[in-house]
Design a protein around this motif. Structure first.
Motif, PDB file in Angstrom:
ATOM      1  N   ARG A 111    -120.955   7.657  35.012  1.00  0.00           N
ATOM      2  CA  ARG A 111    -119.977   8.708  35.261  1.00  0.00           C
ATOM      3  C   ARG A 111    -118.869   8.315  36.247  1.00  0.00           C
ATOM      4  N   CYS A 116    -111.987  12.184  36.922  1.00  0.00           N
ATOM      5  CA  CYS A 116    -112.261  13.597  36.646  1.00  0.00           C
ATOM      6  C   CYS A 116    -110.955  14.383  36.813  1.00  0.00           C
ATOM      7  N   LEU A 117    -110.544  15.065  35.768  1.00  0.00           N
ATOM      8  CA  LEU A 117    -109.260  15.781  35.822  1.00  0.00           C
ATOM      9  C   LEU A 117    -109.322  16.970  36.776  1.00  0.00           C
ATOM     10  N   TRP A 118    -110.498  17.576  36.897  1.00  0.00           N
ATOM     11  CA  TRP A 118    -110.629  18.707  37.831  1.00  0.00           C
ATOM     12  C   TRP A 118    -110.502  18.207  39.273  1.00  0.00           C
ATOM     13  N   SER A 165    -115.457  11.336  38.172  1.00  0.00           N
ATOM     14  CA  SER A 165    -116.414  12.314  37.669  1.00  0.00           C
ATOM     15  C   SER A 165    -117.701  12.230  38.480  1.00  0.00           C
ATOM     16  N   CYS A 170    -119.260  18.803  38.482  1.00  0.00           N
ATOM     17  CA  CYS A 170    -118.932  18.926  37.058  1.00  0.00           C
ATOM     18  C   CYS A 170    -119.524  20.209  36.472  1.00  0.00           C
ATOM     19  N   ARG A 171    -118.687  20.945  35.777  1.00  0.00           N
ATOM     20  CA  ARG A 171    -119.158  22.189  35.146  1.00  0.00           C
ATOM     21  C   ARG A 171    -119.284  22.044  33.627  1.00  0.00           C
ATOM     22  N   HIS A 172    -119.249  20.828  33.154  1.00  0.00           N
ATOM     23  CA  HIS A 172    -119.480  20.557  31.731  1.00  0.00           C
ATOM     24  C   HIS A 172    -118.595  21.449  30.846  1.00  0.00           C
ATOM     25  N   CYS A 175    -115.891  23.760  32.241  1.00  0.00           N
ATOM     26  CA  CYS A 175    -114.712  23.221  32.931  1.00  0.00           C
ATOM     27  C   CYS A 175    -113.469  23.425  32.058  1.00  0.00           C
ATOM     28  N   HIS A 177    -111.048  21.586  31.799  1.00  0.00           N
ATOM     29  CA  HIS A 177    -110.545  20.324  31.243  1.00  0.00           C
ATOM     30  C   HIS A 177    -111.504  19.703  30.227  1.00  0.00           C
ATOM     31  N   CYS A 181    -111.517  15.933  28.823  1.00  0.00           N
ATOM     32  CA  CYS A 181    -112.251  15.175  29.849  1.00  0.00           C
ATOM     33  C   CYS A 181    -112.568  13.752  29.372  1.00  0.00           C
ATOM     34  N   TYR A 184    -116.508  13.107  29.001  1.00  0.00           N
ATOM     35  CA  TYR A 184    -117.129  13.710  27.812  1.00  0.00           C
ATOM     36  C   TYR A 184    -116.530  13.161  26.521  1.00  0.00           C
ATOM     37  N   ARG A 338    -117.106  26.211  43.566  1.00  0.00           N
ATOM     38  CA  ARG A 338    -117.557  25.031  42.833  1.00  0.00           C
ATOM     39  C   ARG A 338    -117.769  23.851  43.783  1.00  0.00           C
TER      40      ARG A 338
HETATM   41  S1  SF4 Z   1    -115.846  18.284  32.547  1.00  0.00           S
HETATM   42 FE1  SF4 Z   1    -114.300  18.768  34.092  1.00  0.00          FE
HETATM   43  S2  SF4 Z   1    -115.384  18.542  36.027  1.00  0.00           S
HETATM   44 FE2  SF4 Z   1    -116.639  17.537  34.495  1.00  0.00          FE
HETATM   45  S3  SF4 Z   1    -115.976  15.398  34.611  1.00  0.00           S
HETATM   46 FE3  SF4 Z   1    -114.770  16.409  33.030  1.00  0.00          FE
HETATM   47  S4  SF4 Z   1    -112.910  17.029  34.047  1.00  0.00           S
HETATM   48 FE4  SF4 Z   1    -114.405  16.611  35.616  1.00  0.00          FE
END
Ligand code: SF4
Length: 648
Positions: A111, A116-118, A165, A170-172, A175, A177, A181, A184, A338
């Protein structure tokens, strides 16, 4: 399947058509047939394939055919660099060769390798990063990258851990995004792939997760796994199935909390936890040994009490902080909620590991401490490690997959796979194959073993003897050498003796990143690298820049290091012989790795010098020599000089 193998890598096959310099290698065909047989007969298979056999193409050829229309096949290798090599070099070649047989391959890393975009959105709000030119570069890169994979970034960003990430925040699917993501997207790609390339560490992490809860597994279901560089499996499995707790772990989460102005925890409250962490580690740091069992330090009842009290204090402060965070009002602030949830998960993980390290009985594991220093930084890692991974692997891996293929250039010892099989818990009914290298070692290499040196010892004049002999050999090779040591102590002693005596530039492991040292060495005319551990394997220097490999002594592992001691004690308590059943086979495999650095192509020529007269004078020494690549041997330095004059 044999027909398919012939069509792909046989004489006049697909590879011969696409690669102008492709060479037919009977060993490669033999390996591919053995792997195909294992997959078809649902058996496990061990193949040692000497340098130059082309083992990657040998296993990919039957694996791709077998995977089509069925479950994916996992290909696991030791490092991310080797994963990259597979995906960027070998798999594209397979695509070219199999143009009428399309297949899908996916690269899966841990990971933390993906942006991670968030987290990136949160970083944009961070005033300390605003205007930072490196952060601007990251933002520009995000606009162009398709994978979000750090290895494609092309520069390093010190705060990567803040934007990658991570499991904690991460909220899966929840999220915003999720659809875009990177992490994912990679996992979705893996779901539809025929071949999935992972590293051993990720493979065993996934195995641990799927054993407890298959629905949480990272990788899709599979029936077949191929382990390249399989000689590393025991160590990686032991590390992954254990606990690792460094002195930087608690400060890292405290720093993240400290940065948040909207969290109701004061700097002095965090300082108290930081001090408790320092107190605990200070009690481990003030010993001279770089590695030791907890029991060694617990031999002093006073120290034991101090450590247990410090661990209890830290554990209770971590609990307190966790409760304090849970009471924070996050009403209407989703980001804060979060973030706090993530911090609390991290603190819970820390607390669980403290429990395992100090407060819980865990059978068949041992607790130990490892210290390393780099400049003024002393890193101290507390570890809980399984003594033996064989039973866990037997039940969770070998008995659950239909076929596992283990391959490496160095997997056997004394012509058999008994050692690796017993260490990993692989039972019989395996297909086994040892394939020599297609290179002509008789003409390409010379092995020098002195018969006039003392047996290796800790005596200061022994380092002088080694240095003198190295100086003589390098005089004939004109530098261009890897000097492989079994300990930093010996490396430093010999380096200090020779650094002003030799006319070549001496590159010492640790002075720069290994890749940089190797890059400089490749370009140089006659430099020498002084290396330990990581230079014994996986380093590939073709051509005359590397014409000589000098090994200071037989690479027996340090007998009193906790990992070796725990394993040897376990062997002895079950009636085995730690020296013959563990130390010798391990050293044989290691010696083959060191030897294997020299000849990387059929054009390479050079000398391997092993400065250990036990090879000639001890009964076990002959066993080491018998299973090295067959080449001319000598104890006469004059022959070494002549070899270089004639060949290099
Ligand atoms: S799902 Fe959202 S929080 Fe999780 S890694 Fe992807 S961008 Fe980040």
């Amino acid at each position: 399947m044999d027909e398919w193998i012939d069509e792909v890598i046989g004489v006049g096959g697909a590879f011969a058509r696409i690669c102008g310099d492709y060479e037919y290698r009977p060993q490669q065909i033999e390996m591919a047939i053995a792997v195909a047989e294992a997959l078809n007969e649902r058996r496990h298979c061990l193949v040692e394939a000497g340098t130059g056999v082309g083992k990657t193409i040998a296993y990919l050829t039957p694996a791709i055919k077998h995977s089509l229309g069925g479950k994916p096949i996992i290909v696991s290798t030791h490092t991310i660099a080797l994963q990259e090599q597979l995906v960027r070099k070998d798999i594209p070649l397979m695509h070219l060769a199999l143009e009428d047989t399309p297949f899908r391959a996916a690269l899966v890393k841990g990971r933390a390798n993906y942006l991670c975009l968030w987290e990136l959105d949160r970083a944009r709000e961070d005033i300390t990063l605003q205007g930072d030119p490196l952060f601007e570069k990251v933002l520009a890169w995000v606009g162009t990258t398709e994978t979000g994979d750090i290895s494609e970034m092309g520069f390093s960003f010190p705060a990567w851990s803040e934007i990658c990430s991570n499991q904690d925040t991460c909220r899966h699917q929840q999220c915003e995004h999720y659809d875009r993501c990177f992490y994912y997207a990679m996992r979705r790609q893996a779901q539809s792939a025929d071949i999935i390339v992972v590293n051993h560490s990720l493979f065993f992490s996934d195995l641990g997760i799927r054993t407890l809860d298959p629905r949480s597994a990272i990788l899709p279901d599979y029936d077949v796994v191929i382990f390249d560089e399989a000689h590393n499996l025991e160590d990686v499995a032991a590390k992954t199935f254990g606990v690792e707790f460094s002195n930087y772990r608690v400060p890292a989460i405290l720093n993240r909390i400290r940065k948040r102005r909207d969290i109701a925890v004061t700097a002095s409250e965090l300082e108290i936890i930081d001090s408790a962490n320092k107190r605990l580690f200070a009690l481990f740091k003030d010993t001279d040994k770089p590695e030791f069992f907890f029991e060694e330090i617990f031999a002093s009842p006073k120290r034991r009490i101090e450590i247990m009290e410090a661990a209890e204090e830290l554990a209770s402060l971590v609990d307190g902080l966790n409760i304090q965070l849970s009471e924070q009002d996050t009403e209407g602030n989703e980001t804060l909620a979060r973030r706090i949830e993530g911090f609390r998960r991290t603190l819970t993980g820390i607390r669980e590991d403290l429990n395992l390290l100090f407060f819980r009985d865990v059978d068949n594991y041992f607790r130990w401490c490892e210290k390393t220093s780099s400049g003024k930084f002393v890193s101290c890692i507390l570890r809980l490690t399984p003594i033996d991974v064989s039973q866990a692997l037997e039940s969770s891996l070998w008995n659950t997959v239909s076929s596992a293929v283990l391959t490496s250039a160095t997997l056997s010892n004394s012509g058999k796979f008994n050692y690796i099989k017993s260490r990993l818990g692989i039972q019989s009914n395996t297909i086994e194959l040892i394939l020599g290298s297609p290179f002509d070692y008789e003409s390409q290499a010379l092995l020098y073993v002195p018969n006039d040196m003392d047996f290796p010892s800790e005596a200061p004049d022994y380092a002088e003897q080694v240095a003198d002999r190295i100086e003589q050999i390098l005089g004939y090779s004109n530098g261009r050498a890897f000097l492989l040591f079994t300990s930093y102590r010996m490396l430093n002693a010999v380096y200090d003796i020779l650094k002003d005596r030799l006319p070549y530039k001496l590159l010492k492991q640790g002075s720069k990143a290994n890749e940089k040292l190797v890059e400089e060495f490749r370009k140089s005319g006659n430099e020498c690298i002084f290396g330990v551990h990581s230079f014994w394997e996986g380093v590939d220097v073709k051509g005359s820049a590397l014409s000589c490999v000098i090994i200071d002594k037989l690479p027996f592992s340090v007998p009193d290091s906790p990992v070796n001691k725990a394993r040897c004690d376990a062997i002895m308590s079950s009636g085995g012989d730690w020296f013959l059943d563990y130390a010798v086979p391990q050293a044989q495999i290691r010696l083959k790795q060191g030897f294997g650095r020299l000849i990387r192509t059929k054009m390479d020529r050079g000398v391997v010098a092993i400065l250990d007269s036990r090879l000639l004078k001890k009964s076990y020494g002959k066993e080491f020599l018998r299973y090295l690549p067959r080449c001319r041997g000598t104890s006469d330095l004059e022959e070494v000089r002549e070899f270089f004059t004639r060949n290099c």
